[in-house]
Design a protein around this motif. Structure first.
Motif, PDB file in Angstrom:
ATOM      1  N   PHE A  52       0.872  -1.171   0.000  1.00 46.31           N
ATOM      2  CA  PHE A  52       0.000   0.000   0.000  1.00 46.31           C
ATOM      3  C   PHE A  52       0.904   1.214   0.000  1.00 46.31           C
ATOM      4  O   PHE A  52       1.765   1.358   0.873  1.00 46.31           O
ATOM      5  CB  PHE A  52      -0.908   0.027   1.232  1.00 46.31           C
ATOM      6  N   GLN A  53       0.727   2.087  -0.985  1.00 50.18           N
ATOM      7  CA  GLN A  53       1.572   3.255  -1.083  1.00 50.18           C
ATOM      8  C   GLN A  53       0.758   4.464  -1.510  1.00 50.18           C
ATOM      9  O   GLN A  53      -0.356   4.331  -2.027  1.00 50.18           O
ATOM     10  CB  GLN A  53       2.737   3.010  -2.040  1.00 50.18           C
ATOM     11  N   ILE A  54       1.335   5.645  -1.285  1.00 48.75           N
ATOM     12  CA  ILE A  54       0.627   6.912  -1.487  1.00 48.75           C
ATOM     13  C   ILE A  54       1.483   7.833  -2.328  1.00 48.75           C
ATOM     14  O   ILE A  54       2.698   7.935  -2.110  1.00 48.75           O
ATOM     15  CB  ILE A  54       0.320   7.568  -0.132  1.00 48.75           C
ATOM     16  N   SER A  55       0.869   8.522  -3.273  1.00 50.32           N
ATOM     17  CA  SER A  55       1.559   9.540  -4.059  1.00 50.32           C
ATOM     18  C   SER A  55       0.716  10.812  -4.061  1.00 50.32           C
ATOM     19  O   SER A  55      -0.503  10.764  -3.925  1.00 50.32           O
ATOM     20  CB  SER A  55       1.794   9.062  -5.493  1.00 50.32           C
ATOM     21  N   GLY A  56       1.395  11.946  -4.192  1.00 46.26           N
ATOM     22  CA  GLY A  56       0.699  13.223  -4.263  1.00 46.26           C
ATOM     23  C   GLY A  56       0.792  14.044  -2.997  1.00 46.26           C
ATOM     24  O   GLY A  56       0.428  15.226  -2.999  1.00 46.26           O
ATOM     25  N   SER A  57       1.267  13.463  -1.898  1.00 46.69           N
ATOM     26  CA  SER A  57       1.441  14.218  -0.657  1.00 46.69           C
ATOM     27  C   SER A  57       2.846  14.798  -0.622  1.00 46.69           C
ATOM     28  O   SER A  57       3.764  14.295  -1.287  1.00 46.69           O
ATOM     29  CB  SER A  57       1.210  13.326   0.565  1.00 46.69           C
ATOM     30  N   THR A  58       3.036  15.862   0.171  1.00 45.88           N
ATOM     31  CA  THR A  58       4.355  16.483   0.256  1.00 45.88           C
ATOM     32  C   THR A  58       5.232  15.818   1.305  1.00 45.88           C
ATOM     33  O   THR A  58       6.453  15.991   1.278  1.00 45.88           O
ATOM     34  CB  THR A  58       4.232  17.986   0.576  1.00 45.88           C
ATOM     35  N   TYR A 101      -1.239  10.945   8.649  1.00 44.31           N
ATOM     36  CA  TYR A 101      -1.519  12.320   8.229  1.00 44.31           C
ATOM     37  C   TYR A 101      -0.689  12.611   6.993  1.00 44.31           C
ATOM     38  O   TYR A 101       0.525  12.357   6.974  1.00 44.31           O
ATOM     39  CB  TYR A 101      -1.157  13.311   9.330  1.00 44.31           C
ATOM     40  N   LEU A 102      -1.334  13.146   5.967  1.00 46.47           N
ATOM     41  CA  LEU A 102      -0.663  13.461   4.713  1.00 46.47           C
ATOM     42  C   LEU A 102      -0.722  14.958   4.459  1.00 46.47           C
ATOM     43  O   LEU A 102      -1.813  15.541   4.365  1.00 46.47           O
ATOM     44  CB  LEU A 102      -1.328  12.709   3.551  1.00 46.47           C
ATOM     45  N   ASP A 103       0.422  15.598   4.374  1.00 44.90           N
ATOM     46  CA  ASP A 103       0.469  17.014   3.997  1.00 44.90           C
ATOM     47  C   ASP A 103       0.247  17.126   2.491  1.00 44.90           C
ATOM     48  O   ASP A 103       0.823  16.362   1.708  1.00 44.90           O
ATOM     49  CB  ASP A 103       1.831  17.621   4.351  1.00 44.90           C
ATOM     50  N   VAL A 104      -0.572  18.079   2.088  1.00 45.48           N
ATOM     51  CA  VAL A 104      -0.835  18.307   0.664  1.00 45.48           C
ATOM     52  C   VAL A 104      -0.731  19.801   0.387  1.00 45.48           C
ATOM     53  O   VAL A 104      -0.954  20.627   1.285  1.00 45.48           O
ATOM     54  CB  VAL A 104      -2.234  17.782   0.251  1.00 45.48           C
TER      55      VAL A 104
END
Length: 514
Positions: free
Chosen positions: A259-265, A281-284
């Motif tokens: 499971f991975q995430i793209s688009g957050s800073t 928590y994902l900073d965007v």
């Protein structure tokens, strides 16, 4: 007389309508503090603590910049542009719209339901403005912005999280009503039970589809845009709550299902295994500056047996300037004086299979709380109580010292030369700045081994470790292998032994004032 009576009736109705609109405006345009309290209650089920900042500071106006916590309030967007620009039907693989709604009958449904009907209490069936929406363009409606206050968070009777919206609007977004909100609105539960869908509503639940094949990929795109009418404030952060999360276990610490995430800073690590109850928590980038897409993606590998693959991930959209945002670069954030923290995939399960994940590198942060009217000045950590034969603390170990604690970065080689020094807590470790044993005063920063203890020579027992360094924060890091690390000419000059069935950590934390 008849004309005079009709005139008086019209005046009375006008006054009633004015009062209703004014009352509703007061209801829909609360002060900043009230909005934040309501959001907290609706999203998390309890009011915010008396200390609202991320890292404690003296009370200040909501608009004031707080340099210590690294966050400041932003001006809210001026929604004068047409908020329905670029609306379209976005269908999932199963053909159902998710996240956006169709425009059919939008003007009448949106205005009559969201703006005019709900100016009156649900029990009042007298609706003199019932048909006005059919005659008034959206662009000319002076109360249009009040629509933006209808998408507040709510909790359904069964515990599910959703948003408050008129029933017609809930249907247009593809949600289902569950419970009620004020002014005749419903608690709209938005669920995306498929791969390839999109989400633009706060508190959307992404659930695993009934059938998954392997190998395969399953994604969800979270769309953030200040021009979306359902996102009434610019978004600066997402919170993911893993209500349920089960995939195959890692192989020697490396995830095969990922499971991975793209688009957050900020960078979220790749995870797998069992992660029920965890969060991120994902900073965007602020959606006020332009649209942003954040992509959540599962990759399922072939040949992983009959491992179940199920999940239910709640996606909360947190507005810029809110006092419940996590500090920057904090993947996990805890806002209570006591609780439990766990590394991803930790479980109280007997056995020696490796559950610790490779390539973990993130911060775990804690908001400084008030204890008995005083500001906490330290946080203390103790391994969790184990009941099923698991291990509460297991990060790297030295041969011949498997049951003991370890601290520092290097130590003497317990085996015969030629290597005199080996890495200890250099590649895999939990960092607790100035971690101190309150009984004997021993101090260390990097902790590993199979016990939590700052004693230099290692010990076969865990102790409570406290730190007074504020803001309270831990850093967890693992390298890309559970195998041995050899000295080479690529910059690795200190070898390390291979690890033996590490599982990560589970720690009770408690903020204190002494």
């Amino acid at each position: 007389m008849a004309k005079l009576g009709l005139f008086l009736l019209i005046v009375a109705l006008s006054n009633q309508t004015s009062l209703a609109c004014n009352d509703n405006k007061a209801e829909q345009l609360p002060g900043t503090r009230r909005e934040l309290n309501d959001y907290w209650v609706d999203s998390y089920g309890f009011p915010p603590p008396s200390l609202t900042p991320l890292y404690y500071h003296e009370a200040s106006p909501p608009e004031a910049a707080i340099s210590y916590q690294g966050r400041s309030s932003l001006n809210q967007p001026n929604h004068k542009a047409n908020p329905f620009k670029n609306y379209f039907i976005n269908k999932n693989a199963d053909g159902k719209a998710s996240g956006r709604f169709a425009l059919g009958g939008l003007r009448a449904s949106l205005i009559n339901t969201g703006l005019f009907n709900n100016r009156f209490t649900p029990a009042n069936t007298f609706r003199p403005l019932q048909g006005l929406g059919n005659k008034t363009p959206v662009a000319l409606n002076p109360n249009f912005d009040s629509l933006l206050t209808t998408f507040d968070g709510c909790t359904a009777p069964n515990g599910e999280s959703g948003i408050c919206a008129p029933g017609n609007i809930c249907s247009l977004f593809g949600g289902r009503p569950s419970g009620s909100c004020i002014l005749g609105k419903v608690c709209c539960i938005n669920v995306v039970p498929s791969c390839g869908g999109t989400a633009s509503l706060n508190n959307t639940h992404w659930q695993s589809p009934a059938v998954l094949s392997a190998p395969s990929t399953c994604t969800l795109t979270v769309k953030l845009d200040a021009t979306f009418v359902e996102q009434k404030k610019p978004i600066c952060q997402l919170r993911l709550d893993f209500i349920s999360f089960t995939t195959s276990q890692p192989t020697a610490g490396t995830c095969t299902d990922t499971f991975q995430i793209s688009g957050s800073t900020n960078t979220a690590p790749i995870i797998c295994g069992d992660n029920n109850g965890q969060h991120m928590y994902l900073d965007v980038p602020s959606s006020l500056n332009g649209p942003t897409n954040v992509r959540l993606m599962f990759n399922f590998a072939a040949g992983t047996g009959n491992s179940p693959r199920t999940w239910n991930i709640k996606i909360a959209m947190l507005p810029c300037g809110a006092n419940y945002l996590a500090p920057r670069d904090c993947l996990q954030y805890f806002t209570s004086a006591t609780g439990i923290i766990r590394s991803f995939n930790w479980r109280d399960i007997a056995g020696v299979a490796t559950r610790q994940l490779n390539n973990q590198n993130y911060n775990i942060c804690f908001r400084t709380e008030e204890i008995d009217g005083q500001i906490a000045n330290r946080i203390c950590l103790t391994p969790c109580t184990i009941t099923n034969g698991g291990d509460a603390f297991s990060i790297t170990s030295l041969p011949g010292n498997l049951a003991n604690s370890a601290v520092g970065t290097t130590g003497p080689n317990p085996l015969p030369p030629p290597v005199a020094t080996v890495a200890v807590c250099l590649y895999d470790f939990l960092l607790i700045a100035q971690g101190t044993n309150p009984i004997n005063g021993l101090v260390a920063d990097r902790f590993c081994g199979n016990q939590l203890n700052p004693i230099p020579a290692g010990a076969a027992v865990s102790v409570t470790v406290c730190t007074r360094i504020r803001p309270f924060k831990l850093t967890y890091q693992t390298d890309n292998t559970e195998g041995a690390v050899f000295a080479n000419n690529q910059g690795i000059i200190i070898p390390a032994f291979g690890d033996a069935g590490n599982v990560g950590f589970c720690l009770d934390f408690q903020q204190r004032i002494n």
